[in-house]
Design a protein around this motif. Structure first.
Motif, PDB file in Angstrom:
ATOM      1  N   ILE A  16     -77.505   9.019  44.509  1.00 26.76           N
ATOM      2  CA  ILE A  16     -76.915   8.608  45.905  1.00 26.76           C
ATOM      3  C   ILE A  16     -77.837   7.652  46.324  1.00 26.76           C
ATOM      4  N   ASP A  17     -79.176   7.635  46.350  1.00 24.98           N
ATOM      5  CA  ASP A  17     -80.290   6.545  46.699  1.00 24.98           C
ATOM      6  C   ASP A  17     -79.829   5.057  45.896  1.00 24.98           C
ATOM      7  N   LYS A  18     -79.887   5.238  44.624  1.00 21.25           N
ATOM      8  CA  LYS A  18     -79.780   4.241  43.984  1.00 21.25           C
ATOM      9  C   LYS A  18     -78.172   3.462  44.192  1.00 21.25           C
ATOM     10  N   PHE A  19     -77.062   3.943  44.585  1.00 25.00           N
ATOM     11  CA  PHE A  19     -75.904   3.807  44.909  1.00 25.00           C
ATOM     12  C   PHE A  19     -76.113   2.906  46.163  1.00 25.00           C
ATOM     13  N   ILE A  20     -76.618   3.354  47.252  1.00 25.86           N
ATOM     14  CA  ILE A  20     -76.746   3.183  48.516  1.00 25.86           C
ATOM     15  C   ILE A  20     -77.696   1.909  48.611  1.00 25.86           C
ATOM     16  N   LEU A  21     -78.700   1.925  47.902  1.00 26.47           N
ATOM     17  CA  LEU A  21     -79.566   0.824  47.775  1.00 26.47           C
ATOM     18  C   LEU A  21     -78.689  -0.575  47.022  1.00 26.47           C
ATOM     19  N   SER A  22     -78.035  -0.021  46.223  1.00 29.06           N
ATOM     20  CA  SER A  22     -77.164  -1.520  45.286  1.00 29.06           C
ATOM     21  C   SER A  22     -76.306  -1.945  46.543  1.00 29.06           C
ATOM     22  N   ILE A  23     -75.544  -1.182  47.234  1.00 30.50           N
ATOM     23  CA  ILE A  23     -74.920  -1.620  48.316  1.00 30.50           C
ATOM     24  C   ILE A  23     -75.575  -2.491  49.274  1.00 30.50           C
ATOM     25  N   GLY A  24     -76.766  -2.062  49.557  1.00 32.54           N
ATOM     26  CA  GLY A  24     -77.596  -2.781  50.511  1.00 32.54           C
ATOM     27  C   GLY A  24     -77.985  -4.088  49.977  1.00 32.54           C
ATOM     28  N   HIS A  25     -78.410  -4.146  48.827  1.00 30.40           N
ATOM     29  CA  HIS A  25     -78.750  -5.469  47.968  1.00 30.40           C
ATOM     30  C   HIS A  25     -77.603  -6.533  48.203  1.00 30.40           C
ATOM     31  N   VAL A  26     -76.477  -5.914  47.936  1.00 32.86           N
ATOM     32  CA  VAL A  26     -75.341  -6.895  48.251  1.00 32.86           C
ATOM     33  C   VAL A  26     -75.037  -7.225  49.510  1.00 32.86           C
ATOM     34  N   VAL A  27     -75.157  -6.344  50.548  1.00 30.46           N
ATOM     35  CA  VAL A  27     -74.728  -6.575  52.109  1.00 30.46           C
ATOM     36  C   VAL A  27     -75.826  -7.556  52.575  1.00 30.46           C
ATOM     37  N   MET A  28     -77.076  -7.379  51.801  1.00 33.67           N
ATOM     38  CA  MET A  28     -78.198  -8.252  52.247  1.00 33.67           C
ATOM     39  C   MET A  28     -77.889  -9.750  52.511  1.00 33.67           C
ATOM     40  N   TRP A  29     -76.999 -10.099  51.528  1.00 36.10           N
ATOM     41  CA  TRP A  29     -76.491 -11.629  51.092  1.00 36.10           C
ATOM     42  C   TRP A  29     -75.684 -12.171  52.514  1.00 36.10           C
ATOM     43  N   CYS A  30     -75.144 -11.049  53.375  1.00 33.81           N
ATOM     44  CA  CYS A  30     -74.572 -11.454  54.648  1.00 33.81           C
ATOM     45  C   CYS A  30     -75.653 -12.309  55.513  1.00 33.81           C
ATOM     46  N   ASN A  31     -76.801 -11.747  55.527  1.00 38.45           N
ATOM     47  CA  ASN A  31     -77.923 -12.291  56.155  1.00 38.45           C
ATOM     48  C   ASN A  31     -78.084 -13.784  56.090  1.00 38.45           C
TER      49      ASN A  31
END
Length: 174
Positions: A16-31
């Motif tokens: 679960i944590d790995k999945f959420i972190l991978s989504i977070g790393h993609v979403v970070m590009w929004c910044n």
């Protein structure tokens, strides 16, 4: 989170944590895109005297995406806000109990209420094909509103993962 809770191995929680972190790393590009949109808007408005509504709305949407998905990322990384005045004075065992109390009685009920209430909100926006009030604004406002239940769903999963880790760590201490 105490080091013991973070280091508690659990295949379910790790996945679960790995999945959420991978989504977070993609979403970070929004910044990064957000910064570019802000710079472009400032240059257009103050350099050329003509800002763009679509860039303003894009900034709001990108900021919203970053914040909403950032909550689950912060939960997994244990970088969220906590009342450290109380937490700092507790032993590791009581810190875990305090976190358990906060998750069960404060965090999870909040997440469930927001998630549940957002479903009708998003559905109604989708049903009427809500778009920007500005003539040159972004279409599909329902899409950005759809981020609310998705991000709170991820926050729920991240919180459950943390809850499981705390329970496992507490059981090992007994």
């Amino acid at each position: 989170m105490t080091a013991e809770v973070q280091q508690t191995p659990n295949k379910f929680c790790d996945a679960i944590d790995k999945f959420i972190l991978s989504i977070g790393h993609v979403v970070m590009w929004c910044n990064g895109i957000l910064v570019l949109a802000i710079i472009l808007q400032v240059v257009l408005r103050y350099g050329f005297g003509h800002g763009m509504v679509i860039l303003e709305e894009l900034q709001w949407h990108l900021y919203g995406i970053g914040v909403m998905f950032g909550a689950s990322y912060a939960q997994v990384m244990d970088n969220h806000i906590r009342v450290d005045i109380i937490h700092a004075r507790l032993s590791d065992k009581w810190k875990m109990r305090w976190d358990l109390f906060g998750i069960v009685f404060l965090m999870l009920p909040f997440i469930i209420i927001i998630f549940h209430q957002s479903l009708d909100f998003v559905y109604e926006s989708w049903r009427v094909n809500e778009c920007s009030d500005a003539p040159l604004g972004l279409p599909w406002r329902w899409a950005i509103k759809g981020v609310i239940p998705v991000s709170f769903g991820l926050l729920f999963v991240a919180t459950v993962s943390r809850l499981v880790r705390i329970v496992v760590a507490l059981r090992r201490m007994v």
